[in-house]
Write an enzyme that holds these catalytic residues in place. Sequence first.
Site, PDB file in Angstrom:
ATOM      1  N   GLN A 125      12.628 -10.988  -3.948  1.00 30.05           N
ATOM      2  CA  GLN A 125      11.973 -10.289  -2.845  1.00 30.05           C
ATOM      3  C   GLN A 125      10.534 -10.780  -2.721  1.00 30.05           C
ATOM      4  OE1 GLN A 125      10.482  -5.816  -1.811  1.00 30.05           O
ATOM      5  NE2 GLN A 125      12.607  -5.979  -2.521  1.00 30.05           N
TER       6      GLN A 125
ATOM      7  N   TYR B 172       9.924  -8.884   2.664  1.00 31.66           N
ATOM      8  CA  TYR B 172       9.151  -7.700   3.036  1.00 31.66           C
ATOM      9  C   TYR B 172       7.935  -8.103   3.858  1.00 31.66           C
ATOM     10  CZ  TYR B 172       5.895  -8.384  -1.032  1.00 31.66           C
ATOM     11  OH  TYR B 172       4.980  -8.852  -1.942  1.00 31.66           O
TER      12      TYR B 172
ATOM     13  N   SER C   8      10.733 -10.063  -8.065  1.00 28.75           N
ATOM     14  CA  SER C   8       9.871  -9.928  -6.897  1.00 28.75           C
ATOM     15  C   SER C   8       8.496 -10.490  -7.219  1.00 28.75           C
ATOM     16  CB  SER C   8       9.764  -8.447  -6.504  1.00 28.75           C
ATOM     17  OG  SER C   8       8.978  -8.269  -5.348  1.00 28.75           O
TER      18      SER C   8
ATOM     19  N   TYR D 163       6.429   3.657  -6.601  1.00 31.64           N
ATOM     20  CA  TYR D 163       6.215   4.076  -5.209  1.00 31.64           C
ATOM     21  C   TYR D 163       5.925   5.571  -5.168  1.00 31.64           C
ATOM     22  CZ  TYR D 163       7.858  -0.421  -3.320  1.00 31.64           C
ATOM     23  OH  TYR D 163       8.006  -1.748  -2.987  1.00 31.64           O
TER      24      TYR D 163
END
Length: 323
Positions: A177, A205, A157, A59
Amino acid sequence: MDDAARPLGNTGLAVGPFGLGCWPLAGMTREGITRETAEATVAAALECGIRHLDTAYCYGAEGESERAIAAAVGTARAEVFIAGKCGIHWAPGRTQVVDGSPERLRREVGESLERLRTDHLDLLYLHAPDPRVPIEESIGALARLHAEGLTRSIGVSNVGLEQLRRAAGAGPVAAVQLPYNMLQREIEAEIVPWCLSEGVAVIAYWPLMKGLLAGSMDRERTFPASDSRHKYPMFNGAEFQRNLDFVDVIRGEATRLGRPIADVVLAWTAEQPGITSVLFGATAPEQVRVNASALTCTLDDTARAAIRAGIVARGPVAGRRAV
């Protein structure tokens, strides 16, 4: 809605119904994100009672999201739940690379902990399966990091059901996720039921689908090349218009309840069976405050029925799966 903390699988840990997804704070897909804005956005989440902070090694080209969290949290580390991810990094030219090799995963976690100024994560996900590395090997590496105390729990994820099953067979997977919202509900068919039966938490998300379901977009909205939303079919042409028709249904119920549209969307998402925590993104403190107000939003049966009818009327949605 019930704002009590919810169990994270069978770990003994718990998370609130909402968390702050910190990808937008990296500034790689949105314009105008400064270090000061990113830090203020995380600080606003903490002030609003949002303690679940979700980030990842990738990120930001230089870990901007993790650095913003560290600056905002300061000495209050024990009061927050930090979820990180490993397995994706940026190569020169801003090329995204998926690498699930045990050596790479350990290196990334070490760097993330340095950026976050902490000695452990509360939850560590494999960000995405590496097609060149058996998922069992990647999860084995996370399990070793867990045993060493570098993370209190592990998860995966961006996986399908078969990958999730294999991962859970290779280590103590506590959470998965995945994208989930009113328009993208594919996980309801198989993954959520499996997680309910196996005691695996589901972290959702894209509940507002990159702002689409927040109700602030007009029908003439377009997205520049610097905004990743221009790549998604649901933000273009007839699909975009049909999605805004659906948002108008939500708008009607939000008006009747006297709540912002985002409150209704987030509260609905958080109350769906099997959903443990919902991550919303934000690029400014005020966005956090608006979204966090969903903690006090209570839906009634009229709203739930109208939303379900709107979902049926909207029909299948054109989307693009991304890691």
